[in-house]
Write a protein that holds these residues in place. Structure first.
Motif, PDB file in Angstrom:
ATOM      1  N   PRO A 140      93.336 -27.917  37.672  1.00 51.58           N
ATOM      2  CA  PRO A 140      92.187 -28.567  38.333  1.00 51.58           C
ATOM      3  C   PRO A 140      91.323 -27.586  39.110  1.00 51.58           C
ATOM      4  CG  PRO A 140      94.168 -29.883  38.633  1.00 51.58           C
ATOM      5  CD  PRO A 140      94.608 -28.592  38.024  1.00 51.58           C
TER       6      PRO A 140
ATOM      7  N   LYS B 113      89.439 -25.439  36.593  1.00 55.05           N
ATOM      8  CA  LYS B 113      88.383 -26.271  36.007  1.00 55.05           C
ATOM      9  C   LYS B 113      87.219 -26.399  36.972  1.00 55.05           C
ATOM     10  CE  LYS B 113      87.656 -30.717  33.717  1.00 55.05           C
ATOM     11  NZ  LYS B 113      88.281 -31.953  33.216  1.00 55.05           N
TER      12      LYS B 113
ATOM     13  N   TYR C  70      93.900 -34.249  35.188  1.00 51.66           N
ATOM     14  CA  TYR C  70      93.269 -33.144  35.904  1.00 51.66           C
ATOM     15  C   TYR C  70      92.068 -33.613  36.726  1.00 51.66           C
ATOM     16  CZ  TYR C  70      96.186 -30.390  32.785  1.00 51.66           C
ATOM     17  OH  TYR C  70      97.256 -29.860  32.113  1.00 51.66           O
TER      18      TYR C  70
END
Length: 798
Positions: free
Chosen positions: A150, A153, A560
């Protein structure tokens, strides 16, 4: 003598425990993990090119030779990222497999005489490994906890969370993964490997780490966030390629799941990096086949070859396969929701009590996990070994000290095995290999599979979110393959066909749970095909992924996305919200108070505004001869801090320089304004200014971005959202409707001529080519065409 050593060991443990922070000073020692939930500790990245005078002067001095050199360096860094990530993956897998192999070998040798002694030794070994992992994370690298996907990202989406790409985070991720996975917890090493690859790429991009004196100037080539973003993307793909031995899946994972900005040149480098990883891993496995890697054996790197399994399927099987997809979507959505609730409670109440509580928590979970994996198989009756054919490779039971299929655990007879121990009292990679195995009808009973499903699902939910590196790929495959095999057993008994394999349904179940939890489709489909080496199952995997994702999306977001929101990472998803279509840009920023600077500003005024405002970008306003106020550009907070710290641009006169006269002094290089990766950069509190300095002035014209992105005030917020995300912007000016049009650019004005350098397309962030001006192109103007701003849209309130 032995008593003295034991006493010394106890005293040492007490000393280490006493040095751990308690609940009173936890907020100071908790590090990045405790601060992730606070959105004020993250800020946006500057992916936009700041085309100020320093940038243009620097690029004008670089010719085509530098362009070629820069492209070659990018490919060289892609090679280094592949080698580094592949080597890290080899090291992690060797360590995990050897720790696990040594653990099971010792335990099996002890239980020949006493199961209780073997149980105690098994628990102590797991506790030691898990304690080493959580100690490294809590005391050395707080950002290494969790999977890291996460946060990565978010970084590729334009959000910089402090600490996620530091050298200590890399070390904590590697050694923490070894301890947590080797300790038998219900988690995997695949997510942490993605974070590991991103850290390696980031450290290479900034030339190493200066804090630990592991840096090199010749590696310090890439200074902009845009170039570093490309390197981190390569690192993410390399991590997946190393974890699953799936180079194509790694490329698609980076494209589908983590990155928000993509182009063809980047795809080539990502593909090259994944190919390098595949070569490194393959070479390491070939070297280990000679027996030089200890307990590594055939495990470690995930590859579950089921090419000898089910060759064909009938139309009647599509219904139970679709049912597997529905089950995967439901269980995956439930997993996301349960982990959200538990992680929220853990972060809000439990982890605020200090690092001691984090250590106690994961040690208790380790104790429970070890007790269940060792104790439950003791309650299960053993089954007789199947009759093996002459050419069969099945070995039943496994001899003591070995782990794999048909494990002899607490069995009274020589030719019996414990089906629950085969999947519970085993490494996760071998357990999955056993569940996927073909030609093993009736190896597991439905009761054992249901018991394992309920217990492992619960353990995976509870373990996720603890203060250790934790991936969710392997637990998801374990859970899905269990209920998939259950459905396969039902299909075999119902249809009475000889060509139906229970292992095939286990594979489909694994794909369905990952699709229902993580909501990936294309990349996950390719990864499952690559790790199973069975292309014939591709249509079936596609079917269950589509069904599971559709079912999961009906309940909540992907894993996520849920975890990123919980950690305070403000992700911009691929599509704007529906209500944004009905809002305008002016309505979105109506409550903002635009803080701007004049072109020549007093140092004291800069300090005052920076102290009173947390914004990272400020409009710069100048006045024409007629007294009309015009916006001439955007100045970043980080650039202002560099100017304040250097003091070389201070001037006594409040008059601006004359850029047309060529009198603008270029003292700074463009690299002077680059911020180190995943750090706070310069702090205003650490800049010392005298009273005389505060009375000086700075002309901001050479350092501002003269061409920021601008939108009219009545543009829909949905269009602004798409522009913001697709270009990776940090700020957008909102201005009133323009009074006139000075030109119109069409597609033909943007086409590159044949005699121009095509390599300049590759270097949009670092090179400027001498472009030929078409007479039909838009007229140039040295002054801004917009009056004062209506507002300033910022991705982040910082």
């Amino acid at each position: 003598m032995l008593a003295n050593h034991f006493q010394n060991g106890i005293e040492t443990a007490k000393l280490v425990w006493s040095r751990l922070p308690n609940s009173e000073d936890a907020e100071e020692q908790d590090g990045v993990v405790s601060r992730l939930s606070d959105a004020s500790n993250v800020e946006s990245l500057d992916y936009e090119v700041i085309e100020n005078y320093a940038y243009r002067e620097e690029q004008a001095q670089r010719g085509r030779l530098y362009v070629g050199y820069h492209v070659a360096v990018k490919w060289f860094f892609a090679l280094l990222i592949g080698i580094g990530t592949g080597s890290a993956a080899v090291f992690i897998n060797l360590a995990v497999e050897n720790f696990a192999g040594w653990k099971f070998a010792v335990t099996f040798s002890i239980i020949q005489s006493s199961y209780f002694a073997g149980f105690v030794v098994y628990i102590l070994i797991n506790l030691a490994l898990v304690f080493s992992s959580v100690f490294i994370v809590t005391q050395f690298a707080p950002a290494a906890a969790g999977s890291g996907i996460p946060e990565i990202k978010g970084y590729l989406n334009g959000i910089d969370t402090h600490g996620i790409l530091l050298f200590r985070t890399l070390i904590g991720k590697i050694f923490g993964s070894i301890g947590s996975v080797g300790g038998g917890l219900a988690l995997g090493k695949e997510g942490p490997l993605v974070h590991t690859g991103a850290c390696i790429a980031s450290l290479l991009g900034q030339g190493g780490t200066t804090k630990y004196h592991l840096n090199s100037r010749w590696l310090q080539v890439f200074k902009s966030d845009r170039d570093r973003r490309d390197l981190v993307t390569c690192g993410c793909a390399a991590g997946v390629a190393a974890a699953f031995r799936a180079p194509v899946g790694g490329v698609l994972f980076a494209l589908e799941e983590v990155t928000s900005w993509w182009r063809s040149q980047l795809m080539w480098r990502v593909f090259f990096t994944s190919a390098v990883v595949a070569v490194v891993v393959r070479s390491a496995m070939g070297w280990c086949k000679s027996g030089k890697c200890g307990h590594f054996g055939s495990g470690g790197f995930i590859i579950w070859d089921i090419s000898g399994g089910q060759d064909d399927y009938s139309f009647e099987e599509l219904l139970p396969m679709a049912v597997i997809g529905v089950i995967g979507g439901l269980l995956g959505a439930l997993f996301n929701q349960l982990t959200l609730y538990i992680t929220y409670w853990r972060r809000k109440y439990l982890h605020k009590m200090g690092n001691r509580v984090k250590i106690i928590e994961i040690c208790l979970i380790s104790l429970i996990t070890s007790s269940i994996s060792f104790g439950l198989p003791l309650l299960r009756k053993c089954s007789p070994c199947p009759e093996s054919e002459a050419n069969s490779s099945i070995e039943c039971p496994r001899p003591p000290g070995m782990y794999g299929n048909y494990v002899n655990f607490y069995c009274k007879k020589e030719n019996e095995y414990n089906d629950l121990a085969t999947i519970f009292f085993n490494t996760q990679d071998d357990a999955i290999r056993n569940l996927f195995s073909a030609k093993t009808f009736h190896e597991y009973s439905a009761q054992s599979l249901l018991t394992f499903l309920v217990m492992f699902y619960t353990l995976a939910v509870v373990t996720f979110g603890t203060a250790v590196p934790a991936g969710q790929f392997i637990p998801g495959i374990m859970i899905g393959s269990t209920y998939g095999r259950l459905v396969g057993m039902f299909v075999v008994n119902f249809y009475k066909k000889l060509n139906i394999e229970e292992g095939t349904y286990a594979l489909l179940g694994a794909a369905s749970f990952l699709g229902g939890s993580m909501r990936m489709t294309v990349s996950l489909c390719v990864i499952m095909v690559e790790i199973t080496n069975n292309l014939k199952l591709l249509p079936l995997i596609m079917l269950v992924l589509l069904v599971s994702k559709a079912v999961g999306d009906a309940f909540n977001e992907g894993l996520y996305e849920v975890q990123a929101r919980l950690r305070g990472v403000p992700l911009l998803e691929s599509r704007p919200k529906y209500y944004m279509r009905k809002m305008t840009a002016k309505e979105a920023c109506r409550n903002q108070k635009v803080v701007s600077f004049p072109r020549v500003v007093k140092v004291a005024d800069i300090v005052s505004i920076l102290q009173s405002s947390k914004h990272n970008g400020f409009p710069v306003v100048d006045h024409t001869k007629n007294g009309e106020a015009l916006v001439i550009g955007l100045i970043l907070r980080s650039h202002l801090l560099v100017l304040l710290q250097s003091k070389v641009d201070f001037q006594h006169s409040p008059l601006p320089h004359d850029p047309k006269g060529g009198s603008v002094p270029i003292i700074h290089n463009f690299s002077d304004f680059a911020k180190p990766v995943s750090s706070k950069g310069i702090s205003l509190d650490k800049i010392h200014l005298s009273q005389d300095d505060l009375e000086m002035y700075i002309d901001l014209a050479p350092f501002l971005n003269p061409s920021p992105y601008v939108v009219p005030e009545d543009m829909s917020l949905a269009k602004v959202y798409n522009l913001f995300r697709q270009l990776g912007l940090r700020h957008i000016f909102v201005v009133p409707r323009a009074s006139r049009v000075i030109g119109l650019i069409t597609r033909k004005d943007l086409l590159v001529e044949e005699n121009e350098d095509l390599a300049t397309v590759e270097l949009q962030s670092t090179s400027v080519s001498s472009r030929r001006h078409d007479k039909r192109a838009v007229g140039r103007s040295t002054e801004a065409e917009h009056p004062l701003l209506d507002g300033l849209l910022v991705e982040n309130p910082l």
